[in-house]
Design an enzyme around this catalytic site. Structure first.
Site, PDB file in Angstrom:
ATOM      1  N   PHE A 131       0.861  -1.268   0.007  1.00  0.00           N
ATOM      2  CA  PHE A 131      -0.063   0.043   0.038  1.00  0.00           C
ATOM      3  C   PHE A 131       0.952   1.074  -0.107  1.00  0.00           C
ATOM      4  O   PHE A 131       1.982   1.090   0.730  1.00  0.00           O
ATOM      5  CB  PHE A 131      -0.910   0.172   1.317  1.00  0.00           C
ATOM      6  CG  PHE A 131      -2.000   0.868   1.089  1.00  0.00           C
ATOM      7  CD1 PHE A 131      -3.153   0.907   0.285  1.00  0.00           C
ATOM      8  CD2 PHE A 131      -1.813   2.111   1.778  1.00  0.00           C
ATOM      9  CE1 PHE A 131      -4.251   1.868   0.329  1.00  0.00           C
ATOM     10  CE2 PHE A 131      -2.812   3.223   1.804  1.00  0.00           C
ATOM     11  CZ  PHE A 131      -4.120   2.785   1.043  1.00  0.00           C
ATOM     12  N   ASP A 200       1.267  -5.255   8.413  1.00  0.00           N
ATOM     13  CA  ASP A 200       0.064  -4.210   8.356  1.00  0.00           C
ATOM     14  C   ASP A 200      -1.119  -5.297   8.001  1.00  0.00           C
ATOM     15  O   ASP A 200      -1.346  -6.142   7.090  1.00  0.00           O
ATOM     16  CB  ASP A 200       0.191  -3.431   6.763  1.00  0.00           C
ATOM     17  CG  ASP A 200      -0.918  -2.539   6.868  1.00  0.00           C
ATOM     18  OD1 ASP A 200      -1.881  -2.795   6.977  1.00  0.00           O
ATOM     19  OD2 ASP A 200      -0.817  -1.587   5.981  1.00  0.00           O
ATOM     20  N   TYR A 225     -11.715   0.868  10.760  1.00  0.00           N
ATOM     21  CA  TYR A 225     -12.796   1.609  10.034  1.00  0.00           C
ATOM     22  C   TYR A 225     -13.241   0.530   8.844  1.00  0.00           C
ATOM     23  O   TYR A 225     -14.150   0.809   8.199  1.00  0.00           O
ATOM     24  CB  TYR A 225     -12.658   2.819   9.586  1.00  0.00           C
ATOM     25  CG  TYR A 225     -11.060   2.953   8.674  1.00  0.00           C
ATOM     26  CD1 TYR A 225     -11.189   2.749   7.436  1.00  0.00           C
ATOM     27  CD2 TYR A 225     -10.273   3.671   9.323  1.00  0.00           C
ATOM     28  CE1 TYR A 225      -9.986   2.850   6.773  1.00  0.00           C
ATOM     29  CE2 TYR A 225      -9.008   3.837   8.641  1.00  0.00           C
ATOM     30  CZ  TYR A 225      -8.981   3.508   7.392  1.00  0.00           C
ATOM     31  OH  TYR A 225      -7.882   3.662   6.905  1.00  0.00           O
ATOM     32  N   LYS A 226     -12.670  -0.699   8.649  1.00  0.00           N
ATOM     33  CA  LYS A 226     -12.937  -1.565   7.403  1.00  0.00           C
ATOM     34  C   LYS A 226     -13.909  -2.535   8.024  1.00  0.00           C
ATOM     35  O   LYS A 226     -15.158  -2.284   8.334  1.00  0.00           O
ATOM     36  CB  LYS A 226     -11.860  -2.108   6.682  1.00  0.00           C
ATOM     37  CG  LYS A 226     -10.909  -1.030   6.153  1.00  0.00           C
ATOM     38  CD  LYS A 226      -9.755  -1.743   5.410  1.00  0.00           C
ATOM     39  CE  LYS A 226      -8.575  -0.741   5.021  1.00  0.00           C
ATOM     40  NZ  LYS A 226      -8.957   0.203   4.207  1.00  0.00           N
ATOM     41  N   ARG A 374     -12.839  -3.478  -7.175  1.00  0.00           N
ATOM     42  CA  ARG A 374     -12.663  -4.315  -5.895  1.00  0.00           C
ATOM     43  C   ARG A 374     -14.401  -4.445  -5.497  1.00  0.00           C
ATOM     44  O   ARG A 374     -14.908  -3.391  -5.188  1.00  0.00           O
ATOM     45  CB  ARG A 374     -12.010  -3.814  -4.761  1.00  0.00           C
ATOM     46  CG  ARG A 374     -10.272  -3.521  -5.116  1.00  0.00           C
ATOM     47  CD  ARG A 374      -9.858  -3.340  -3.751  1.00  0.00           C
ATOM     48  NE  ARG A 374     -10.291  -2.194  -3.038  1.00  0.00           N
ATOM     49  CZ  ARG A 374      -9.649  -1.794  -1.989  1.00  0.00           C
ATOM     50  NH1 ARG A 374      -8.494  -2.349  -1.460  1.00  0.00           N
ATOM     51  NH2 ARG A 374     -10.144  -0.980  -0.994  1.00  0.00           N
TER      52      ARG A 374
END
Length: 399
Positions: A131, A200, A225-226, A374
């Site tokens: 990322f 991560d 928050y996912k 996605r």
């Protein structure tokens, strides 16, 4: 043999779904034009309990107890919530996880701390496709400390790590393809070379079981928050294995990580244990969403969540093979259930334009350059019929 992708099958899968009732725990989607929300791997939906808990906090804890609430409740939240997150989702014993800051800040802290634990070594290894924040921070930390960045593919660490490697940092689940990296195997290889690993977990926590202690992991960071549905900008978490605590020195030495928070000492003395990872004042309002998200995950069970994520992924693959591959789409995610995380990525030459069209028509997905769409599968909020409607709409708009 042709896979049954009929509406009746979608309805049966929803009827058999052990987690279906949890969808009622979330605030209803207020936009009637939304066909399906398939971006929970970027931002989870809000829980009804979070709204209620925030109201309670504002009216009673903050409004009633005022500053007294710090001593009575709030100061202990980062560690208490970290322990519960570690128990429910990370395979971490108490005293090793703390809720704080953002993923970026936590990653910076752990990279600096890990590098300091390996003096005399001058390389940091990371994935060429990691990322962007992870890659940017690796380069920043390397520049600060005079280290060299070595680039690798996530499964090729054994070929890159060596006697000069201080730290390896990788994502457990690839944010583009959802490919799962073997956390235990990579950790073992890096340790054999004498290095440390910073993981991560942003795209794995709350979606699949993570066993940090069992794998002998050194450090880990991630967002909430996912799949944990804690809300936009909710605080992140940091894990540091207890064996590193005595020598763990993080670079952002704020008052909350000091041994005596209110001592106003002339010099910084770190708190014992994981609390030394703190810097500034804990984000109490943001922690409410984490608390409720972790509680819901504990009730649902990470095993059941993972099982549904796998089933949803299979469903997307079956629908894509039948409807979208003939239209020029390809599958970027692993087909092997054991190697695929909580989303499926479809590739298409015109993916960027198509993504905008899909969102305009109520299919809320995520685009990742250069050509990835996605399909996010959040097991506590995503249904099988919902996915079928979305894939049908994609077929219609792309045809």
């Amino acid at each position: 043999m042709t896979t049954d992708i009929s509406p009746a099958r979608a309805d049966r899968l929803d009827a058999e779904d052990e987690l279906a009732a949890f969808r009622e725990r979330f605030v209803p989607i207020g936009d009637p034009g939304v066909v399906a929300y398939l971006d929970g791997n970027s931002l989870g939906r809000p829980l009804r309990a979070t709204a209620e808990r925030l109201r309670e906090l504002v009216e009673h804890e903050w409004g009633g107890r005022l500053i007294r609430a710090w001593e009575e409740r709030w100061l202990a939240l980062p560690e208490e919530l970290g322990d519960e997150l570690g128990r429910v989702a990370l395979g971490a014993a108490p005293g090793q996880t703390i809720v704080a800051d953002s993923t970026s800040v936590c990653l910076y802290k752990t990279l600096r701390a890990a590098a300091a634990l390996r003096p005399g070594r001058d390389e940091i290894v990371t994935d060429t496709a990691n990322f962007p924040t992870d890659r940017f921070l690796v380069e920043s930390v390397a520049a600060e400390l005079g280290l060299t960045v070595r680039w690798a593919e996530s499964e090729d660490v054994a070929a890159v790590a060596g006697p000069r490697t201080a730290v390896v940092t990788l994502s457990h689940v690839d944010y583009r393809t959802a490919a799962i990296t073997d956390l235990a195997a990579v950790t073992r290889v890096v340790h054999e070379h004498g290095g440390l690993v910073v993981w991560d977990l942003c795209h794995s926590v709350g979606s699949l079981p993570v066993e940090l202690d069992a794998a002998g992991a050194d450090f880990a960071v991630g967002c909430t928050y996912k799949f944990l549905n804690a809300g936009p900008g909710a605080p992140a978490f940091l894990y540091a294995n207890a064996r590193h605590h005595a020598a763990f020195g993080q670079p952002v030495t704020g008052w909350m990580g000091a041994a005596d928070t209110f001592g106003m000492a002339a010099e910084y003395v770190p708190a014992p244990g994981i609390r030394r990872a703190l810097s500034g004042t804990p984000p109490v309002l943001g922690m409410v969403g984490v608390q409720e998200g972790v509680a819901l995950l504990a009730e649902a069970g990470i095993g059941r969540v993972r099982a549904k994520a796998v089933a949803l992924g299979r469903w997307v693959l079956a629908l894509a093979d039948a409807w979208l591959v003939p239209l020029g789409f390809t599958i970027a995610s692993p087909r092997d259930d054991d190697r695929r995380g909580g989303h499926v990525t479809l590739r298409h030459p015109d993916a960027e334009r198509l993504s905008h069209v899909l969102i305009e028509h109520g299919v809320l997905i995520d685009f990742r350059r250069p050509d990835g769409i996605r399909i996010g599968l959040s097991p506590l909020t995503t249904g099988f019929a919902e996915v079928r409607r979305a894939m049908d709409r994609i077929r219609e708009l792309a045809g």
